[in-house]
Every structure is written in structure tokens, then in C-alpha cells.
Design a protein around this motif. Structure first.
Motif, PDB file in Angstrom:
ATOM      1  N   PHE A 123      41.724   0.993  39.376  1.00 10.95           N
ATOM      2  CA  PHE A 123      40.827   0.484  38.345  1.00 10.95           C
ATOM      3  C   PHE A 123      40.849   1.384  37.118  1.00 10.95           C
ATOM      4  O   PHE A 123      40.745   2.610  37.244  1.00 10.95           O
ATOM      5  CB  PHE A 123      39.388   0.414  38.880  1.00 10.95           C
ATOM      6  CG  PHE A 123      39.223  -0.554  40.012  1.00 10.95           C
ATOM      7  CD1 PHE A 123      38.981  -1.894  39.756  1.00 10.95           C
ATOM      8  CD2 PHE A 123      39.319  -0.127  41.321  1.00 10.95           C
ATOM      9  CE1 PHE A 123      38.832  -2.793  40.800  1.00 10.95           C
ATOM     10  CE2 PHE A 123      39.170  -1.027  42.376  1.00 10.95           C
ATOM     11  CZ  PHE A 123      38.931  -2.355  42.103  1.00 10.95           C
ATOM     12  N   ALA A 124      40.974   0.797  35.944  1.00 16.75           N
ATOM     13  CA  ALA A 124      40.940   1.549  34.692  1.00 16.75           C
ATOM     14  C   ALA A 124      39.522   2.084  34.463  1.00 16.75           C
ATOM     15  O   ALA A 124      38.546   1.338  34.557  1.00 16.75           O
ATOM     16  CB  ALA A 124      41.361   0.658  33.532  1.00 16.75           C
ATOM     17  N   MET A 125      39.412   3.379  34.185  1.00 16.07           N
ATOM     18  CA  MET A 125      38.101   4.009  34.011  1.00 16.07           C
ATOM     19  C   MET A 125      37.992   4.816  32.725  1.00 16.07           C
ATOM     20  O   MET A 125      37.005   5.508  32.506  1.00 16.07           O
ATOM     21  CB  MET A 125      37.812   4.939  35.201  1.00 16.07           C
ATOM     22  CG  MET A 125      37.773   4.243  36.544  1.00 16.07           C
ATOM     23  SD  MET A 125      36.494   3.004  36.685  1.00 16.07           S
ATOM     24  CE  MET A 125      35.046   4.015  36.701  1.00 16.07           C
ATOM     25  N   ALA A 126      39.001   4.762  31.856  1.00 17.35           N
ATOM     26  CA  ALA A 126      39.017   5.595  30.651  1.00 17.35           C
ATOM     27  C   ALA A 126      37.750   5.398  29.808  1.00 17.35           C
ATOM     28  O   ALA A 126      37.223   6.363  29.244  1.00 17.35           O
ATOM     29  CB  ALA A 126      40.263   5.309  29.826  1.00 17.35           C
ATOM     30  N   ALA A 132      30.969   9.522  30.339  1.00 18.76           N
ATOM     31  CA  ALA A 132      29.781   9.445  31.211  1.00 18.76           C
ATOM     32  C   ALA A 132      30.037  10.144  32.536  1.00 18.76           C
ATOM     33  O   ALA A 132      29.155  10.824  33.070  1.00 18.76           O
ATOM     34  CB  ALA A 132      29.385   7.993  31.434  1.00 18.76           C
ATOM     35  N   LYS A 133      31.237   9.983  33.090  1.00 21.50           N
ATOM     36  CA  LYS A 133      31.569  10.650  34.349  1.00 21.50           C
ATOM     37  C   LYS A 133      31.554  12.160  34.177  1.00 21.50           C
ATOM     38  O   LYS A 133      31.027  12.892  35.023  1.00 21.50           O
ATOM     39  CB  LYS A 133      32.940  10.197  34.850  1.00 21.50           C
ATOM     40  CG  LYS A 133      32.970   8.781  35.383  1.00 21.50           C
ATOM     41  CD  LYS A 133      34.366   8.352  35.770  1.00 21.50           C
ATOM     42  CE  LYS A 133      34.891   9.170  36.917  1.00 21.50           C
ATOM     43  NZ  LYS A 133      36.215   8.731  37.372  1.00 21.50           N
ATOM     44  N   ASP A 190      38.353  13.250  36.934  1.00 24.27           N
ATOM     45  CA  ASP A 190      38.587  13.330  35.493  1.00 24.27           C
ATOM     46  C   ASP A 190      39.860  12.593  35.086  1.00 24.27           C
ATOM     47  O   ASP A 190      40.520  12.947  34.133  1.00 24.27           O
ATOM     48  CB  ASP A 190      38.666  14.798  35.069  1.00 24.27           C
ATOM     49  CG  ASP A 190      38.463  14.982  33.576  1.00 24.27           C
ATOM     50  OD1 ASP A 190      37.739  14.172  32.976  1.00 24.27           O
ATOM     51  OD2 ASP A 190      39.049  15.921  33.011  1.00 24.27           O
ATOM     52  N   ARG A 191      40.202  11.563  35.827  1.00 27.12           N
ATOM     53  CA  ARG A 191      41.378  10.758  35.520  1.00 27.12           C
ATOM     54  C   ARG A 191      40.936   9.449  34.877  1.00 27.12           C
ATOM     55  O   ARG A 191      39.814   8.990  35.109  1.00 27.12           O
ATOM     56  CB  ARG A 191      42.166  10.435  36.799  1.00 27.12           C
ATOM     57  CG  ARG A 191      42.654  11.677  37.510  1.00 27.12           C
ATOM     58  CD  ARG A 191      43.494  11.335  38.713  1.00 27.12           C
ATOM     59  NE  ARG A 191      42.744  10.548  39.692  1.00 27.12           N
ATOM     60  CZ  ARG A 191      43.225  10.154  40.852  1.00 27.12           C
ATOM     61  NH1 ARG A 191      44.455  10.446  41.194  1.00 27.12           N
ATOM     62  NH2 ARG A 191      42.491   9.451  41.681  1.00 27.12           N
ATOM     63  N   PRO A 192      41.796   8.818  34.091  1.00 26.13           N
ATOM     64  CA  PRO A 192      41.422   7.559  33.437  1.00 26.13           C
ATOM     65  C   PRO A 192      41.501   6.353  34.372  1.00 26.13           C
ATOM     66  O   PRO A 192      41.508   5.218  33.926  1.00 26.13           O
ATOM     67  CB  PRO A 192      42.439   7.440  32.298  1.00 26.13           C
ATOM     68  CG  PRO A 192      43.632   8.180  32.796  1.00 26.13           C
ATOM     69  CD  PRO A 192      43.087   9.306  33.646  1.00 26.13           C
ATOM     70  N   PHE A 193      41.569   6.602  35.666  1.00 27.08           N
ATOM     71  CA  PHE A 193      41.601   5.514  36.658  1.00 27.08           C
ATOM     72  C   PHE A 193      40.996   6.013  37.957  1.00 27.08           C
ATOM     73  O   PHE A 193      40.852   7.218  38.173  1.00 27.08           O
ATOM     74  CB  PHE A 193      43.038   5.022  36.898  1.00 27.08           C
ATOM     75  CG  PHE A 193      43.951   6.096  37.414  1.00 27.08           C
ATOM     76  CD1 PHE A 193      44.083   6.338  38.775  1.00 27.08           C
ATOM     77  CD2 PHE A 193      44.679   6.887  36.542  1.00 27.08           C
ATOM     78  CE1 PHE A 193      44.913   7.344  39.244  1.00 27.08           C
ATOM     79  CE2 PHE A 193      45.525   7.878  36.999  1.00 27.08           C
ATOM     80  CZ  PHE A 193      45.636   8.107  38.355  1.00 27.08           C
TER      81      PHE A 193
END
Length: 57
Positions: free
Chosen positions: A8-11, A16-17, A46-49
Motif C-alpha cells: 500500500f502506498a503510504m507516502a 503523520a507517521k 519510515d518507508r513510503p509504502f
């Protein structure tokens, strides 16, 4: 059989993370008696996914 899961893309949510992780002083070694998450564990957050794996019943 290889594990099954989804990436899942989380960038968009990285700021917020990062703020949430920094707010937990007990997990980042900033409190006596707390514990420190190793840098390798913090790097996973701390990854964008994110990768979620399916669990076999």
C-alpha cells in the motif's frame, strides 16, 4: 508457496507517521525504563509504502 500480501502506498501519510513515532518517547529511548526500537524497526515505519501479508488460517 510464497507469502501472499499487498503493498500500500503510504507516502501521503509519512509526516503523520513520523510525528506519531516521535511522540512515543517510551519507544524511542527518551524515558528511563522505556525501550528503544532498533533503527531497523524504525526504518520499516519510515518507508513510503507498507506491506501487509495474509495469514493462513
Amino acid at each position: 508457496m510464497p507469502p501472499r500480501g499487498h503493498r500500500f502506498a503510504m507516502a501521503h501519510w509519512l509526516p503523520a507517521k513520523r510525528a506519531a513515532i516521535a511522540a512515543h518517547a517510551s519507544q524511542t529511548g527518551q524515558l528511563a525504563g522505556g525501550f528503544t526500537l532498533p533503527p531497523e524497526a524504525l526504518a520499516l515505519a519510515d518507508r513510503p509504502f507498507e506491506i501487509l501479508l495474509e495469514c493462513a488460517p
